[in-house]
Design a protein around this motif. Structure first.
Motif, PDB file in Angstrom:
ATOM      1  N   LYS A 127       0.866  -1.179   0.000  1.00 61.15           N
ATOM      2  CA  LYS A 127       0.000   0.000   0.000  1.00 61.15           C
ATOM      3  C   LYS A 127       0.908   1.237   0.000  1.00 61.15           C
ATOM      4  N   VAL A 128       0.571   2.204  -0.838  1.00 63.16           N
ATOM      5  CA  VAL A 128       1.404   3.412  -0.904  1.00 63.16           C
ATOM      6  C   VAL A 128       0.883   4.433   0.108  1.00 63.16           C
ATOM      7  N   ILE A 129       1.804   4.990   0.894  1.00 67.36           N
ATOM      8  CA  ILE A 129       1.426   6.028   1.862  1.00 67.36           C
ATOM      9  C   ILE A 129       1.480   7.384   1.160  1.00 67.36           C
ATOM     10  N   LYS A 130       2.618   7.654   0.532  1.00 70.57           N
ATOM     11  CA  LYS A 130       2.766   8.906  -0.231  1.00 70.57           C
ATOM     12  C   LYS A 130       3.945   8.744  -1.198  1.00 70.57           C
ATOM     13  N   ASP A 131       3.763   9.167  -2.421  1.00 77.95           N
ATOM     14  CA  ASP A 131       4.807   9.092  -3.459  1.00 77.95           C
ATOM     15  C   ASP A 131       5.514   7.728  -3.479  1.00 77.95           C
ATOM     16  N   LEU A 132       6.776   7.699  -2.985  1.00 74.26           N
ATOM     17  CA  LEU A 132       7.556   6.464  -3.079  1.00 74.26           C
ATOM     18  C   LEU A 132       7.630   5.718  -1.746  1.00 74.26           C
ATOM     19  N   VAL A 133       6.843   6.179  -0.785  1.00 62.81           N
ATOM     20  CA  VAL A 133       6.865   5.565   0.552  1.00 62.81           C
ATOM     21  C   VAL A 133       5.708   4.571   0.685  1.00 62.81           C
ATOM     22  N   THR A 134       6.052   3.341   1.051  1.00 62.76           N
ATOM     23  CA  THR A 134       5.011   2.307   1.168  1.00 62.76           C
ATOM     24  C   THR A 134       4.839   1.878   2.626  1.00 62.76           C
ATOM     25  N   GLU A 135       3.664   1.338   2.906  1.00 66.98           N
ATOM     26  CA  GLU A 135       3.380   0.841   4.255  1.00 66.98           C
ATOM     27  C   GLU A 135       3.947  -0.574   4.368  1.00 66.98           C
TER      28      GLU A 135
END
Ligand code: FES
Length: 319
Positions: free
Chosen positions: A97-105
């Motif tokens: 799951k993507v949190i924001k831009d290139l950061v994933t959960e």
């Protein structure tokens, strides 16, 4: 030199839509993609979110998709991906799951890791010495190299279809303890891994092996655990029956008997499974996709069956 970077952007606080944003940035010849992304964030766009820490391919936090395939961006040079100044496309890891831009959960990643009990289970007294052979530890080093970057999970084709699959990273971690001579629970570990969502759900597409930056080869560990589970007597699974039926079919007919494979993998005593299979069979028949009831005989059947026999004997000798 100029690096042209196309980044997949996503900010749920602004919109549920994703979009691509192009950047052009001057970087040194030996710059990594991570260097370029950090420079973009520092000099051009402070809203760009990404995750990194060690910048030395140790912490595993900078895994992203580069031109469609997961990589550690701190280990990947711009020049290597874009020798002639082509655009480089950067996206977050897949299957996360993507949190924001290139950061994933990473929550599901860690809970799957926990689900395989990633610690040695032994009845040895904590103070006592338990010496493991150099050989066994050297063998385990390959799996212990995992930095849990999630690249293998990102590209896992089985997880893409079924997110409940334990997945290559957690299964490689499980192997690290199944194969540890100090662990006393290998049998029950294998029993658990033999259940649904475990080792038999891997499609052996090799994607995890290709993208792993540390050569952990998760798929090979998964296949090894299938063998170990069979050796321990865990044979009441559709995965095991599938393997046996496949092998038998090639040895007998020189080609795959798909109808028999489906029936035998499901299990001839598995009534509800057979009813489900019949429904699929009817749909396939209506679309003209039902495999022949009796398999065609290949022209060089003898050649194929003798290769299958030879491989079989070779496997038995190696055991
Ligand atoms: Fe640590 Fe890339 S920043 S592995």
């Amino acid at each position: 030199m100029e690096a042209l970077i196309k980044v997949k952007r996503y900010n749920p606080e602004e919109s549920e839509e994703t979009y691509f944003q192009d950047y052009s940035i001057n970087v040194a010849e030996d710059s990594t993609i991570l260097d370029s992304l950090i420079k973009i964030r520092e000099e051009q766009d402070g809203t760009l979110s990404l995750r990194c820490s060690c910048r030395a391919s140790i912490c595993g936090s900078c895994s992203m998709r580069v031109n469609g395939s997961a990589k550690l961006v701190c280990k990947t040079r711009v020049k290597e991906i874009s020798p002639d100044g082509e655009f480089i496309t950067i996206e977050p890891m897949g299957n996360f799951k993507v949190i924001k831009d290139l950061v994933t959960e990473m929550d599901s990643f860690w809970s799957k890791m926990k689900s395989v009990d990633p610690y040695v289970k032994t009845s040895f007294e904590p103070e006592a010495e338990h010496i493991a052979s150099n050989e066994s530890m050297t063998h385990l080093l390959g799996v212990m190299n995992c930095i849990m970057c999630g690249a293998c999970v990102s590209e896992c084709t089985a997880m893409e279809v079924d997110p409940t699959f334990t997945g290559p990273a957690a299964l490689a971690k499980a192997y690290r303890f199944v194969a540890d001579p100090r662990d006393e629970e290998a049998n029950s570990r294998l029993g658990k891994l033999n259940e649904n969502t475990g080792v038999w759900d891997c499609t052996r597409c090799l994607a995890c092996v290709e993208v792993c930056p540390k050569d952990v080869a998760p798929m090979e560990r998964i296949v090894k655990m299938r063998d170990l589970a069979i050796e321990e007597g865990y044979t009441n699974t559709s995965g095991y029956r599938h393997t046996e039926s496949f092998n038998d079919s090639i040895k007998k007919h020189g080609r795959l008997d798909e109808t028999r494979l489906a029936l035998e993998s499901t299990g001839l005593l598995n009534i509800s499974g057979l009813i489900d299979l019949a429904k699929i069979g009817i749909k396939s028949l209506m679309r003209g996709k039902l495999p022949p009831i009796l398999p065609h005989r290949p022209k060089d059947m003898k050649k194929v069956t003798s290769i299958a026999e030879r491989l079989d004997n070779q496997g038995k000798e190696e055991e």
